[in-house]
Design a protein around this motif. Sequence first.
Motif, PDB file in Angstrom:
ATOM      1  N   ALA A 193     -15.918  13.990 -36.917  1.00  0.00           N
ATOM      2  CA  ALA A 193     -16.066  14.655 -35.565  1.00  0.00           C
ATOM      3  C   ALA A 193     -14.576  15.816 -35.703  1.00  0.00           C
ATOM      4  O   ALA A 193     -13.760  15.614 -36.485  1.00  0.00           O
ATOM      5  CB  ALA A 193     -15.483  13.523 -34.395  1.00  0.00           C
ATOM      6  N   ILE A 194     -14.924  16.845 -34.694  1.00  0.00           N
ATOM      7  CA  ILE A 194     -13.813  17.865 -34.729  1.00  0.00           C
ATOM      8  C   ILE A 194     -12.627  16.944 -33.716  1.00  0.00           C
ATOM      9  O   ILE A 194     -13.172  16.617 -32.881  1.00  0.00           O
ATOM     10  CB  ILE A 194     -14.437  18.880 -34.061  1.00  0.00           C
ATOM     11  N   VAL A 195     -11.563  17.052 -34.224  1.00  0.00           N
ATOM     12  CA  VAL A 195     -10.455  16.459 -33.310  1.00  0.00           C
ATOM     13  C   VAL A 195      -9.257  17.652 -33.065  1.00  0.00           C
ATOM     14  O   VAL A 195      -9.142  18.288 -33.698  1.00  0.00           O
ATOM     15  CB  VAL A 195      -9.909  15.184 -34.002  1.00  0.00           C
ATOM     16  N   GLY A 196      -8.439  16.990 -32.135  1.00  0.00           N
ATOM     17  CA  GLY A 196      -7.315  18.122 -31.744  1.00  0.00           C
ATOM     18  C   GLY A 196      -6.412  17.155 -30.692  1.00  0.00           C
ATOM     19  O   GLY A 196      -7.068  16.074 -30.210  1.00  0.00           O
ATOM     20  N   SER A 197      -5.499  17.965 -30.319  1.00  0.00           N
ATOM     21  CA  SER A 197      -4.872  17.387 -29.105  1.00  0.00           C
ATOM     22  C   SER A 197      -4.259  18.524 -28.302  1.00  0.00           C
ATOM     23  O   SER A 197      -3.976  19.666 -28.726  1.00  0.00           O
ATOM     24  CB  SER A 197      -3.908  16.469 -29.731  1.00  0.00           C
ATOM     25  N   ARG A 198      -3.778  18.045 -27.024  1.00  0.00           N
ATOM     26  CA  ARG A 198      -3.197  19.143 -26.103  1.00  0.00           C
ATOM     27  C   ARG A 198      -2.343  18.144 -25.293  1.00  0.00           C
ATOM     28  O   ARG A 198      -2.314  17.073 -25.059  1.00  0.00           O
ATOM     29  CB  ARG A 198      -4.285  19.722 -24.931  1.00  0.00           C
ATOM     30  N   PRO A 199      -1.187  19.094 -25.152  1.00  0.00           N
ATOM     31  CA  PRO A 199       0.008  18.151 -24.235  1.00  0.00           C
ATOM     32  C   PRO A 199      -0.794  17.983 -22.846  1.00  0.00           C
ATOM     33  O   PRO A 199      -1.341  18.814 -22.326  1.00  0.00           O
ATOM     34  CB  PRO A 199       0.931  19.134 -23.822  1.00  0.00           C
ATOM     35  N   ILE A 200      -0.695  16.687 -22.284  1.00  0.00           N
ATOM     36  CA  ILE A 200      -1.177  16.122 -21.242  1.00  0.00           C
ATOM     37  C   ILE A 200      -0.806  16.847 -20.185  1.00  0.00           C
ATOM     38  O   ILE A 200      -1.429  17.127 -18.905  1.00  0.00           O
ATOM     39  CB  ILE A 200      -1.183  14.496 -21.050  1.00  0.00           C
ATOM     40  N   LYS A 201       0.469  17.380 -19.967  1.00  0.00           N
ATOM     41  CA  LYS A 201       1.010  18.155 -18.780  1.00  0.00           C
ATOM     42  C   LYS A 201       0.462  19.512 -18.703  1.00  0.00           C
ATOM     43  O   LYS A 201       0.298  20.048 -17.362  1.00  0.00           O
ATOM     44  CB  LYS A 201       2.567  18.444 -18.947  1.00  0.00           C
ATOM     45  N   ASP A 202      -0.417  19.822 -19.502  1.00  0.00           N
ATOM     46  CA  ASP A 202      -1.189  21.173 -19.583  1.00  0.00           C
ATOM     47  C   ASP A 202      -2.702  20.997 -18.687  1.00  0.00           C
ATOM     48  O   ASP A 202      -3.448  22.001 -18.476  1.00  0.00           O
ATOM     49  CB  ASP A 202      -1.140  21.989 -20.621  1.00  0.00           C
TER      50      ASP A 202
END
Length: 163
Positions: A79-88
Amino acid sequence: MLADSVLALDQADDAPLVISDDREAEIGRHYRAAMDNLANGTPEHDQARRDYVQALRAHRNKPGGFWVAAADPRAADEAIVGSRPIKDVTAAALLSDGASRLTDRFGLTDWTGLLRILHDHGPAELIRRVRAAEDSDLHGERWPRGKAHDDATVAYCTQLLDA
């Protein structure tokens, strides 16, 4: 993300972030022209679709191909994975490719509009609009596609917590 889903993140101070795995589309592009040039529901289209599905099957869940969850848990490793700050992120929508059709295949709204539909009316309304669009073009003349109706599933999350 895997080949048959889209993630749309509604961001507080920016345009939606849309993440998808386009490996299936890249491979499929080589095989789908014959199918897309025929009206849905005809014997010729049905045969072209069978040929297309057979061609894709050779690339499904294989190195160099595309990955779908189905019954093969090894797909998760691809899978393509990544992350973002939840506050955004103010909301998140996970859509099957049948539900994302309203935007990415039919072009009847943009991602901001799709997220607005979900926010204001919920997943059932989005799916209702997808079905209405599909029903308005059962033979795939306006929007060429493999099948008149596709599975349409939406998971929509609006309360994101900072853990």
